[in-house]
Design an enzyme around this catalytic site. Sequence first.
Site, PDB file in Angstrom:
ATOM      1  N   ASN A  23     -31.391  44.797 -16.824  1.00  0.00           N
ATOM      2  CA  ASN A  23     -30.272  43.969 -16.363  1.00  0.00           C
ATOM      3  C   ASN A  23     -29.942  42.986 -17.493  1.00  0.00           C
ATOM      4  O   ASN A  23     -30.637  41.996 -17.683  1.00  0.00           O
ATOM      5  CB  ASN A  23     -30.703  43.226 -15.094  1.00  0.00           C
TER       6      ASN A  23
ATOM      7  N   HIS B  41     -22.842  43.138  -5.537  1.00  0.00           N
ATOM      8  CA  HIS B  41     -24.182  43.232  -4.919  1.00  0.00           C
ATOM      9  C   HIS B  41     -24.394  44.576  -4.223  1.00  0.00           C
ATOM     10  O   HIS B  41     -25.238  44.688  -3.324  1.00  0.00           O
ATOM     11  CB  HIS B  41     -24.393  42.143  -3.837  1.00  0.00           C
TER      12      HIS B  41
ATOM     13  N   HIS C  61     -26.550  39.238   1.921  1.00  0.00           N
ATOM     14  CA  HIS C  61     -27.242  38.950   0.665  1.00  0.00           C
ATOM     15  C   HIS C  61     -26.948  37.492   0.334  1.00  0.00           C
ATOM     16  O   HIS C  61     -25.843  37.149  -0.101  1.00  0.00           O
ATOM     17  CB  HIS C  61     -26.717  39.886  -0.435  1.00  0.00           C
ATOM     18  N   LEU C  62     -27.916  36.631   0.617  1.00  0.00           N
ATOM     19  CA  LEU C  62     -27.702  35.198   0.412  1.00  0.00           C
ATOM     20  C   LEU C  62     -28.602  34.713  -0.719  1.00  0.00           C
ATOM     21  O   LEU C  62     -29.777  34.385  -0.504  1.00  0.00           O
ATOM     22  CB  LEU C  62     -28.013  34.423   1.708  1.00  0.00           C
ATOM     23  N   GLY C  63     -28.070  34.719  -1.920  1.00  0.00           N
ATOM     24  CA  GLY C  63     -28.826  34.222  -3.073  1.00  0.00           C
ATOM     25  C   GLY C  63     -28.016  33.100  -3.686  1.00  0.00           C
ATOM     26  O   GLY C  63     -27.291  32.393  -2.985  1.00  0.00           O
TER      27      GLY C  63
ATOM     28  N   GLY D 140     -25.616  33.709  -5.735  1.00  0.00           N
ATOM     29  CA  GLY D 140     -24.355  34.327  -5.323  1.00  0.00           C
ATOM     30  C   GLY D 140     -24.615  34.920  -3.952  1.00  0.00           C
ATOM     31  O   GLY D 140     -25.762  35.234  -3.644  1.00  0.00           O
TER      32      GLY D 140
ATOM     33  N   ASP E  79     -28.892  24.609  -5.792  1.00  0.00           N
ATOM     34  CA  ASP E  79     -30.103  25.255  -5.295  1.00  0.00           C
ATOM     35  C   ASP E  79     -30.341  24.885  -3.839  1.00  0.00           C
ATOM     36  O   ASP E  79     -30.465  23.715  -3.494  1.00  0.00           O
ATOM     37  CB  ASP E  79     -31.279  24.812  -6.171  1.00  0.00           C
TER      38      ASP E  79
ATOM     39  N   ARG F 236     -32.869  24.937  -1.968  1.00  0.00           N
ATOM     40  CA  ARG F 236     -34.064  24.123  -1.681  1.00  0.00           C
ATOM     41  C   ARG F 236     -33.766  22.637  -1.852  1.00  0.00           C
ATOM     42  O   ARG F 236     -34.166  21.814  -1.033  1.00  0.00           O
ATOM     43  CB  ARG F 236     -35.228  24.509  -2.604  1.00  0.00           C
TER      44      ARG F 236
ATOM     45  N   ILE G 215     -32.141  32.990  -0.595  1.00  0.00           N
ATOM     46  CA  ILE G 215     -32.035  32.166   0.614  1.00  0.00           C
ATOM     47  C   ILE G 215     -32.362  33.000   1.851  1.00  0.00           C
ATOM     48  O   ILE G 215     -33.142  32.591   2.715  1.00  0.00           O
ATOM     49  CB  ILE G 215     -30.613  31.554   0.735  1.00  0.00           C
TER      50      ILE G 215
ATOM     51  N   GLU H 248     -34.177  35.538   2.193  1.00  0.00           N
ATOM     52  CA  GLU H 248     -35.586  35.925   2.313  1.00  0.00           C
ATOM     53  C   GLU H 248     -36.495  34.726   2.574  1.00  0.00           C
ATOM     54  O   GLU H 248     -37.533  34.862   3.201  1.00  0.00           O
ATOM     55  CB  GLU H 248     -36.051  36.608   1.009  1.00  0.00           C
TER      56      GLU H 248
END
Length: 396
Positions: free
Chosen positions: A8, A178, A206-208, A210, A282, A284, A331, A333
């Site tokens: 990647n 994604h 898919h919550l990352g 992005g 972020d 968190r 996020i 996960e």
Amino acid sequence: MSKTIAINAGSSSLKFTLYEMPSEEEIASGIIERVGLKDSVFTTKYNGEKYKVVKDINNHEIAIQMVLDKLIELKVIENYEEITGVGHRVVAGGEIFKDSALITDEVITQIENLAEFAPLHNPANATGIKAFKKLLPTITSVAVFDTSFHAAMPKENYLYSIPMSYYEDFSARKYGAHGTSHKYVSERAAEMLGKPLEDLKLITCHLGNGGSITAVEGGKSVDTSMGFTPLAGITMGTRSGDIDASILPFLMKKLGLSDINEMIYILNNKSGLLGLSDISSDMRDVEEAAEAGNEQAQTALDIFYNRVQKYIGQYFALLNGADAIVFTAGIGENSPETRQIIIDGINWFGAEIDEEANKVRGKERIISTPDSKVKVLLIPTDEEIVIARDVERLRK
Ligand code: ADP
């Protein structure tokens, strides 16, 4: 037995994962950050150990050379020839690549020409491909596109309500992103539910950093929240997600901007959780600030949950019901609160979180109650294994 490497390549980074195939055993992985800048950082993970090197790595070719040499030094491989396949992640495949493709010179040119659709990513992806080709010219080399999974979307979902000729003449449409992740978690969901994928309606989140949400029916993407580029859809770490385009000239005037690209830059890099909270992109950090009583951070979280809920609701309607909702990426996960709040807010649809089961972070699991009509699943994504599998699938 053969070894396949998933690559990647970003504009200043390069990630890799080396697999033994067909067993799919992950042998080693790593990342090179700050490629082309001073003090590049090269980290390799092998046998439970981490190896870190800091030195200037001027370009992707040198980065790949270092990866290969490191693998030899660590005795992961004895020589380059042990690696018989490479799969490259490519962001934009446009309307050309409806599936992964064996890399030829023509394919490289097409990837470069698609830079219009992903100006930051496709040129970097192509650079990675070329660098690898130079060092290992004869191995099976495959490009895996973020957009391919969404190629199945029907017209009514990928067309924008703008003059048809813009699509016909310029391919201006929704492409999504994604795709590799949505594909992976859909397939895993079917396995976890013990049902054929062909019979399932899924909503994959898919919550990352992005984020995108996809409606999947029978294993095919029916609609997805990202658009022409990854800027559209839900609130993300730094991206705004959906917005009324008329606000752009209005804000440009107020901010004294004359170049639309500056405005797009703000929407991509200064918005989302970061822009709303004024604290961080972020999750968190934003969660921590909200917990400590910061109201602005709480508002940012509320907007994030709300956008995800609205997309899930949309897709319930579009699919006329769903068998399961899947959470994945950073996020999805790792934030039980996010999952709980999102599902609690849409329980009318028949989804109920099991509080105990939901306490887990980063582990594959069904997190809905046994009675929940719509199942809720936590599935850590694995885009790299999809890439490695596609190398094997397309190997001649
Ligand atoms: P990328 O899109 O960069 O691959 P990731 O999928 O790694 O992003 O997701 C990054 C996001 O996941 C960040 O917002 C981060 O705060 C969030 N995240 C990671 N761990 C946790 C956690 N324990 N609790 C809440 N959010 C988390």
